[in-house]
Design a protein around this motif. Sequence first.
Motif, short mmCIF file in Angstrom:
data_model
loop_
_atom_site.label_atom_id
_atom_site.label_comp_id
_atom_site.label_asym_id
_atom_site.label_seq_id
_atom_site.Cartn_x
_atom_site.Cartn_y
_atom_site.Cartn_z
N LEU A 12 45.97 38.96 34.83
CA LEU A 12 44.62 39.15 34.31
C LEU A 12 43.68 39.41 35.48
N THR A 13 42.74 40.33 35.30
CA THR A 13 41.81 40.65 36.37
C THR A 13 40.38 40.67 35.84
N GLY A 14 39.49 40.05 36.61
CA GLY A 14 38.06 40.14 36.33
C GLY A 14 37.34 40.48 37.61
N THR B 54 32.54 44.70 32.42
CA THR B 54 32.27 43.64 31.45
C THR B 54 33.55 43.24 30.72
N GLY B 55 34.62 44.01 30.96
CA GLY B 55 35.89 43.72 30.31
C GLY B 55 36.85 42.98 31.22
N MET B 56 37.98 42.56 30.62
CA MET B 56 39.03 41.87 31.37
C MET B 56 40.27 42.74 31.32
N ASP C 143 31.46 42.33 43.46
CA ASP C 143 31.31 41.45 44.64
C ASP C 143 32.55 40.55 44.76
N ILE C 144 32.90 39.96 43.64
CA ILE C 144 34.06 39.08 43.59
C ILE C 144 35.08 39.68 42.63
N ALA D 263 34.60 35.73 37.46
CA ALA D 263 34.18 36.94 38.19
C ALA D 263 33.49 37.94 37.28
N ILE D 264 33.50 37.70 35.97
CA ILE D 264 33.00 38.73 35.05
C ILE D 264 31.56 38.43 34.66
#
Lengths: 378, 378
Positions: free
Chosen positions: A44-46, A31-33, A50-51, A20-21
């Motif tokens: 963890l999130t990206g 641009t980060g996680m 949009d996604i 997703a990043i």
Amino acid sequence: MRFTIQRDKLIASVQDVMKAISSRTVIPILTGMKIEVRQHGVTLTGSDSDISIESYIPAEDEDKVYVENIEDGTIVLQAKYFPEIVRKLPEAQVDIVVDEQFNVKITSGKSEFNLNGQSADEYPHLPQVETENSFEMPIDLLKSMIKQTVFAVSTMETRPILTGVNIKLEDQKLVFTATDSHRLAKREVPVTGTNVSIEQVVVPGKSLNELYKILNDSEETVEISVTNNQILFRTEHLNFLSRLLDGNYPETSRLIPDHSKTTIQIKTTPLLRSIERASLLAKEERNNVVKFTSNDDGVIQISSNSPEIGNVEEEVTADEINGENLKISFSSKYMIDALKAIEYDEVVIEFTGAMRPFIICPVENDSILQLILPVRTY
Amino acid sequence: MRFTIQRDKLIASVQDVMKAISSRTVIPILTGMKIEVRQHGVTLTGSDSDISIESYIPAEDEDKVYVENIEDGTIVLQAKYFPEIVRKLPEAQVDIVVDEQFNVKITSGKSEFNLNGQSADEYPHLPQVETENSFEMPIDLLKSMIKQTVFAVSTMETRPILTGVNIKLEDQKLVFTATDSHRLAKREVPVTGTNVSIEQVVVPGKSLNELYKILNDSEETVEISVTNNQILFRTEHLNFLSRLLDGNYPETSRLIPDHSKTTIQIKTTPLLRSIERASLLAKEERNNVVKFTSNDDGVIQISSNSPEIGNVEEEVTADEINGENLKISFSSKYMIDALKAIEYDEVVIEFTGAMRPFIICPVENDSILQLILPVRTY
């Protein structure tokens, strides 16, 4: 904030959220996680807005310990460096410590990385999707539905709504439809055990392609929920959230002819291979066109001609031909896509004339339908 | 002209000669592939005028028939289409017929391609290389010599001679040397059974990379011959011809230090992995630099610092350190290339000071030598 984690678990989760990043997002922090550490586990999130993908690693699962030495906290790390660092660390365990200035120390064996992190305060909150109106389905079935339709979405931004797949759930029947206005792909499956209905939502093709890649076959079911402008796909350790496309999806049912003048039953692979060969000489033209001719003797001729290069003629024997003889021309690419999507050994092609759309279905199974508009050459 | 050939044999040969064919050549006919048919077999030729490759398919070999129905002739076919056509034809046999207007008919099963060929009269004749002064060596040894040196050639056209590998054969000793003036790679092997000597030739790195890819390990020896401006590598079914680079190759032997102040013996893989990790934060800078520090306790520290991103510190234990303590900085890329090329589990690194070139060799084996110039940072 602090935690010690099994490296292989971390690698798998990092790989998922990386989908997703994007490095080209307009919101710099995306641009980060994002890494969120709680006593029960690590999330963890990206997101590229949009996604959004969340991957969860539980601290313990079935008596196995994946995360230890937990001190709660949240941090955002540069996604450009973190994944490769994790992948190349020397030992099976990784220790991550973050101080109050967001300095991140990553240690594994005799290897120590010090990275500049960012506060997670600026990281956007993901929209909450109500999961009351949700339904479940097997992951492999969802993947098959995506694969059989998503290739037919439009890649042109002139009609943005056509860049998505139309999803509808009604009377325990789930239908995916995609069209770029030259061809259409449709797949229907029964969904039991739910009374939820989804009137009509359009999910970007790009989102479904990413979802297809990220869903692995080890988890059994996926839970799907929709709100006004988001769709959530949830598995045991993964939340995959996509925005929906705005606008009205065109009514496609009346495109599909309800009678036919020529019906051809034929083996899928020999037909596919013939059309692939017939398209070889025209590979640079965008809509490389092949001619398809049926004869009384049950033989289909497929041919293509590129004056500067040469021509090709192919013959495939049909299993059965009913109705009028036929001469028709169509894009070989559309036909190749459709035949590849069908996944059955034998297909029925129903024509209603050289200038009318024709449909391709598996024999005795109309849950998959591929429709192609011909090209005028005669 | 006519012949019927086993498709898998044809595919393999086409794939080999395609490595010499470029779509961007200035001589239009060289975008094609030459096919020469004789009673004894079929020869395919591809060339971009720097490299020429001939692949031969005998009509019969060890009682197996590969080519039949032979009528002699020669034709040039467009290399853009022919390889993919051959690969996708439906049957194990392919029949190719050429008429006097160079119309080419390719038939396999129910598939028929008609292509416009070209006369082979315009196709340049390959230079004849005298094979009297030739020597033989095992293919796997030649491939190993290429792999251990060719990565060190220069990619800059400012000194064209450095884009090649210097090859020398003297007193039954074959030496390959490559340098881009910042690092050097050298490999020596004994060659027995020949009195041939090659004073000094420089073969383009690009040619050797292609040769490396094309040589397979099933054939046992390769015969090498040199004339003034060409080198020929010949195996049972393959002729690989490359032009040589003009000019004098610099004298490199005096670059190699003959004494050392610090000698470190260390396991190759842990050192390589540490340097790979230390280079992760600097991946965008062209010469990402790592610091290498030896201590009295036998531990090597490797570190790197990228102010905006962070820093990394690694420790590797040496097996033996002799001489002065050392602080030195060098390009991680050069060190990674050198360590990967060495192919031995343990290496000796010999330093003569922080600003002097240092050399890396396998332990107790000086047939491979890697030399790197340090970077001034202290």
